[in-house]
Design an enzyme around this catalytic site. Structure first.
Site, mmCIF file in Angstrom:
data_model
loop_
_atom_site.group_PDB
_atom_site.id
_atom_site.type_symbol
_atom_site.label_atom_id
_atom_site.label_comp_id
_atom_site.label_asym_id
_atom_site.label_seq_id
_atom_site.Cartn_x
_atom_site.Cartn_y
_atom_site.Cartn_z
ATOM 1 N N ASP A 58 0.842 -1.195 0.000
ATOM 2 C CA ASP A 58 0.000 0.000 0.000
ATOM 3 C C ASP A 58 0.883 1.253 0.000
ATOM 4 O OD1 ASP A 58 -1.827 2.039 0.680
ATOM 5 O OD2 ASP A 58 -3.013 0.667 1.913
ATOM 6 N N THR A 121 -4.697 14.470 -13.344
ATOM 7 C CA THR A 121 -5.794 14.454 -14.315
ATOM 8 C C THR A 121 -6.250 15.871 -14.659
ATOM 9 O OG1 THR A 121 -8.131 13.839 -14.535
ATOM 10 C CG2 THR A 121 -7.332 14.133 -12.310
ATOM 11 N N ASP A 122 -6.854 16.015 -15.829
ATOM 12 C CA ASP A 122 -7.432 17.314 -16.208
ATOM 13 C C ASP A 122 -8.648 17.670 -15.347
ATOM 14 O OD1 ASP A 122 -9.182 15.419 -17.283
ATOM 15 O OD2 ASP A 122 -9.111 16.197 -19.331
ATOM 16 N N GLU A 123 -9.198 16.664 -14.664
ATOM 17 C CA GLU A 123 -10.424 16.912 -13.891
ATOM 18 C C GLU A 123 -10.210 17.872 -12.727
ATOM 19 O OE1 GLU A 123 -12.777 13.586 -12.810
ATOM 20 O OE2 GLU A 123 -12.361 12.511 -14.666
ATOM 21 N N TYR A 148 -13.480 12.204 -6.221
ATOM 22 C CA TYR A 148 -12.261 11.765 -6.929
ATOM 23 C C TYR A 148 -11.414 12.957 -7.355
ATOM 24 C CZ TYR A 148 -9.327 10.642 -10.923
ATOM 25 O OH TYR A 148 -8.258 10.578 -11.792
ATOM 26 N N LYS A 152 -7.650 14.260 -6.120
ATOM 27 C CA LYS A 152 -6.500 14.414 -7.018
ATOM 28 C C LYS A 152 -5.991 15.863 -6.971
ATOM 29 C CE LYS A 152 -4.877 11.840 -9.477
ATOM 30 N NZ LYS A 152 -3.790 10.828 -9.295
ATOM 31 N N GLN A 192 -18.725 -0.356 -22.487
ATOM 32 C CA GLN A 192 -19.612 -0.491 -23.657
ATOM 33 C C GLN A 192 -19.157 -1.638 -24.562
ATOM 34 O OE1 GLN A 192 -21.842 1.291 -22.647
ATOM 35 N NE2 GLN A 192 -20.726 2.887 -21.524
ATOM 36 N N HIS A 274 -22.060 15.661 -12.848
ATOM 37 C CA HIS A 274 -21.339 15.228 -14.058
ATOM 38 C C HIS A 274 -20.659 16.392 -14.788
ATOM 39 C CE1 HIS A 274 -21.845 12.437 -17.836
ATOM 40 N NE2 HIS A 274 -20.586 12.699 -17.547
HETATM 41 P P1 NAD Z 1 -6.658 2.226 -12.259
HETATM 42 O O1 NAD Z 1 -7.785 2.335 -11.295
HETATM 43 O O2 NAD Z 1 -6.799 1.403 -13.481
HETATM 44 O O3 NAD Z 1 -5.354 1.687 -11.485
HETATM 45 C C1 NAD Z 1 -4.997 2.115 -10.198
HETATM 46 C C2 NAD Z 1 -3.936 1.159 -9.651
HETATM 47 O O4 NAD Z 1 -3.511 1.652 -8.364
HETATM 48 C C3 NAD Z 1 -4.447 -0.271 -9.434
HETATM 49 O O5 NAD Z 1 -3.491 -1.215 -9.876
HETATM 50 C C4 NAD Z 1 -4.637 -0.358 -7.922
HETATM 51 O O6 NAD Z 1 -4.466 -1.683 -7.407
HETATM 52 C C5 NAD Z 1 -3.533 0.570 -7.444
HETATM 53 N N1 NAD Z 1 -3.803 1.125 -6.103
HETATM 54 C C6 NAD Z 1 -4.957 1.692 -5.656
HETATM 55 N N2 NAD Z 1 -4.814 2.059 -4.367
HETATM 56 C C7 NAD Z 1 -3.544 1.746 -4.007
HETATM 57 C C8 NAD Z 1 -2.791 1.901 -2.806
HETATM 58 N N3 NAD Z 1 -3.332 2.444 -1.701
HETATM 59 N N4 NAD Z 1 -1.511 1.474 -2.787
HETATM 60 C C9 NAD Z 1 -0.944 0.901 -3.888
HETATM 61 N N5 NAD Z 1 -1.613 0.718 -5.040
HETATM 62 C C10 NAD Z 1 -2.891 1.148 -5.099
HETATM 63 O O7 NAD Z 1 -6.263 3.736 -12.617
HETATM 64 P P2 NAD Z 1 -5.729 4.357 -13.989
HETATM 65 O O8 NAD Z 1 -6.876 4.705 -14.841
HETATM 66 O O9 NAD Z 1 -4.641 3.520 -14.509
HETATM 67 O O10 NAD Z 1 -5.130 5.731 -13.433
HETATM 68 C C11 NAD Z 1 -3.778 5.809 -12.999
HETATM 69 C C12 NAD Z 1 -3.458 7.234 -12.612
HETATM 70 O O11 NAD Z 1 -3.670 8.088 -13.732
HETATM 71 C C13 NAD Z 1 -4.319 7.786 -11.488
HETATM 72 O O12 NAD Z 1 -3.505 8.584 -10.656
HETATM 73 C C14 NAD Z 1 -5.364 8.631 -12.202
HETATM 74 O O13 NAD Z 1 -5.817 9.665 -11.380
HETATM 75 C C15 NAD Z 1 -4.546 9.157 -13.359
HETATM 76 N N6 NAD Z 1 -5.288 9.516 -14.584
HETATM 77 C C16 NAD Z 1 -6.130 8.624 -15.168
HETATM 78 C C17 NAD Z 1 -6.765 8.952 -16.354
HETATM 79 C C18 NAD Z 1 -7.686 7.979 -17.072
HETATM 80 O O14 NAD Z 1 -8.271 8.324 -18.081
HETATM 81 N N7 NAD Z 1 -7.815 6.746 -16.618
HETATM 82 C C19 NAD Z 1 -6.558 10.210 -16.930
HETATM 83 C C20 NAD Z 1 -5.694 11.110 -16.297
HETATM 84 C C21 NAD Z 1 -5.056 10.751 -15.142
HETATM 85 O O1 TDX Z 2 -21.514 3.590 -18.608
HETATM 86 C C1 TDX Z 2 -21.111 4.764 -18.703
HETATM 87 N N1 TDX Z 2 -21.799 5.644 -19.481
HETATM 88 C C2 TDX Z 2 -21.439 6.947 -19.647
HETATM 89 O O2 TDX Z 2 -22.108 7.690 -20.380
HETATM 90 C C3 TDX Z 2 -19.916 5.252 -18.020
HETATM 91 C C4 TDX Z 2 -19.122 4.323 -17.139
HETATM 92 C C5 TDX Z 2 -19.544 6.562 -18.213
HETATM 93 N N2 TDX Z 2 -20.272 7.390 -18.992
HETATM 94 C C6 TDX Z 2 -19.800 8.787 -19.233
HETATM 95 C C7 TDX Z 2 -19.352 9.559 -18.028
HETATM 96 C C8 TDX Z 2 -18.268 10.444 -18.607
HETATM 97 O O3 TDX Z 2 -18.830 11.601 -19.206
HETATM 98 O O4 TDX Z 2 -18.628 8.630 -20.042
HETATM 99 C C9 TDX Z 2 -17.630 9.615 -19.705
HETATM 100 C C10 TDX Z 2 -16.360 8.903 -19.284
HETATM 101 O O5 TDX Z 2 -16.611 8.256 -18.056
HETATM 102 P P1 TDX Z 2 -15.460 7.510 -17.224
HETATM 103 O O6 TDX Z 2 -14.849 6.449 -18.074
HETATM 104 O O7 TDX Z 2 -16.037 7.116 -15.911
HETATM 105 O O8 TDX Z 2 -14.343 8.646 -17.107
HETATM 106 P P2 TDX Z 2 -14.332 10.109 -16.427
HETATM 107 O O9 TDX Z 2 -15.322 10.228 -15.340
HETATM 108 O O10 TDX Z 2 -14.363 11.116 -17.538
HETATM 109 O O11 TDX Z 2 -12.864 10.069 -15.755
HETATM 110 C C11 TDX Z 2 -11.746 9.471 -16.466
HETATM 111 O O12 TDX Z 2 -10.918 10.445 -17.032
HETATM 112 C C12 TDX Z 2 -10.166 11.239 -16.148
HETATM 113 C C13 TDX Z 2 -10.943 8.562 -15.534
HETATM 114 O O13 TDX Z 2 -11.803 7.580 -14.966
HETATM 115 C C14 TDX Z 2 -10.264 9.369 -14.467
HETATM 116 O O14 TDX Z 2 -9.438 8.531 -13.667
HETATM 117 C C15 TDX Z 2 -9.413 10.420 -15.134
HETATM 118 O O15 TDX Z 2 -8.855 11.254 -14.162
#
Ligand code: NAD
Ligand code: TDX
Length: 332
Positions: A58, A121-123, A148, A152, A192, A274
């Protein structure tokens, strides 16, 4: 050659980053991952044993983190709770992992003077109106909407403070929505695609006009590696490829690519709070570090991603039923 500690390396972006580093550098990699529901060691299969080690643990475990950081040249901190919908049901793990976990990493890199790169993240910048001509820039004001994104945002603020007050050698990247192989089936695109594989209609939240700025995970990771090696300490770089699409369009593209009618989806209840639109201005990354994306064609990247889910059912199938049961409870 560097010894990299990669947290969250069993997750979507982290595991693709580990593969990217092994393929594109001489670096060795230690992955620290708690293996929450989102972590999957199958994503790390086939890596060379002389360059890769897995540690199950962790990021909030300060003693373990300290030990691992002491033996590293650089840390890339991906580990996070990453799903907005989950954060609306139970925010606590987001506070623990995203805030306390980042604090734990920062204290260790401060003590051992180790280079740190923070994945964000951009969020954190909130959202934009559909007709807003502006995009997010590194100095845009922080205005997060969900548990979330606020956790971040808080973690980014910790990094900025540790740079300024303690001189920690850190950089931050904020990236837009990633797509590609090995993403958890709770996320929009994999949900999807796997629904269609299962003969279930895709689910669109609300009016479906929310816009996300899609980037292929390998483009994100190439930029992260560039910032890690060449970025200026203390700086924030935004990563994006002008990939804005609304959710309705993405669902239609997935349906057509999988041989279904474009309108074979259902509208479901909207996500509370949202975010309407994200859009990244990556000028700083391009002009300062010369970064250029490789995946310019979203449709081709999407087709490749769909193929990955068709070919790797054993990897995502164990999570699918639980994810859909959770969405039923949430009304999505
Ligand atoms: P993910 O949820 O797929 O993976 C997260 C990983 O972190 C998992 O392997 C989980 O087991 C591990 N984890 C969670 N809690 C933990 C802890 N306490 N200690 C050690 N490991 C832990 O996430 P992702 O989509 O790969 O995102 C990775 C990073 O990128 C995150 O910081 C997220 O905020 C950022 N990010 C994601 C997106 C996106 O579109 N998915 C976009 C921009 C930034
Ligand atoms: O079933 C769905 N239907 C739907 O319309 C789901 C799961 C999502 N959505 C919409 C919500 C969002 O507008 O699709 C868009 C994308 O959703 P997510 O995949 O949950 O992503 P989002 O909430 O945009 O966040 C993602 O991008 C920024 C990542 O999960 C984050 O970790 C990252 O920081």
């Amino acid at each position: 050659m560097s010894r990299l500690l990669i947290t969250g390396g069993a997750g979507f972006i982290g595991s693709n980053f580990v593969h990217y580093v092994i393929d594109h550098t001489d670096d060795t990699v230690v992955v620290l991952d708690k293996l929450t529901y989102a972590g999957n060691v199958a994503s790390l299969a086939g890596l060379p044993a002389n360059r890769y080690t897995f540690v199950h643990g962790d990021v909030c475990d300060k003693e373990l983190v300290d030990k691992l950081v002491a033996k590293s040249d650089a840390v890339v901190h991906f580990a996070a709770e990453s799903h907005n919908d989950n954060s609306l049901v139970d925010p606590e793990p987001f506070i623990m992992t995203n805030l306390y976990g980042t604090f734990s990493m920062l204290e260790a890199v401060r003590k051992h003077d180790v280079r740190y790169h923070h994945i964000s993240t951009d969020e954190v910048y909130g959202d934009l109106a559909l007709d807003d001509p502006h995009k997010f820039e590194p100095n845009s004001p922080y205005d997060p909407s969900s548990p979330y994104s606020s956790s971040k945002a808080g973690s980014d603020m910790l990094v900025r403070a540790w740079v300024r007050s303690f001189g920690v050698p850190a950089t931050i990247t904020n990236c837009s929505n990633n797509y590609g192989p090995r993403q958890h089936v709770e996320k929009f695109i994999p949900r999807q695609v796997t629904n269609i594989i299962d003969g279930v209609r895709p689910k669109l939240y609300g009016d479906g006009l929310n816009v996300r700025d899609w980037i292929h995970v390998d483009d994100h990771n190439a930029a992260v590696l560039l910032v890690l090696k060449k970025g200026r300490i203390g700086e924030t770089y935004l990563i994006g490829v002008n990939g804005e699409l609304d959710n309705k369009t993405v669902i239609e593209k997935i349906l057509l690519a999988m041989g279904q009618p474009a309108d074979a989806y259902d509208h479901v209840s909207d996500r509370p709070g949202h975010d309407r639109r994200y859009a990244i201005d990556a000028t700083k990354l391009r002009t300062e570090l010369g970064w250029e994306p490789k995946f310019r064609d979203f449709d081709a990247g999407l087709a490749h991603t769909i193929d990955w889910y068709r070919d790797n059912e054993a990897q995502w199938r164990p999570e699918k039923a639980a994810v859909e049961a959770k969405y039923v409870k949430e009304g999505h």
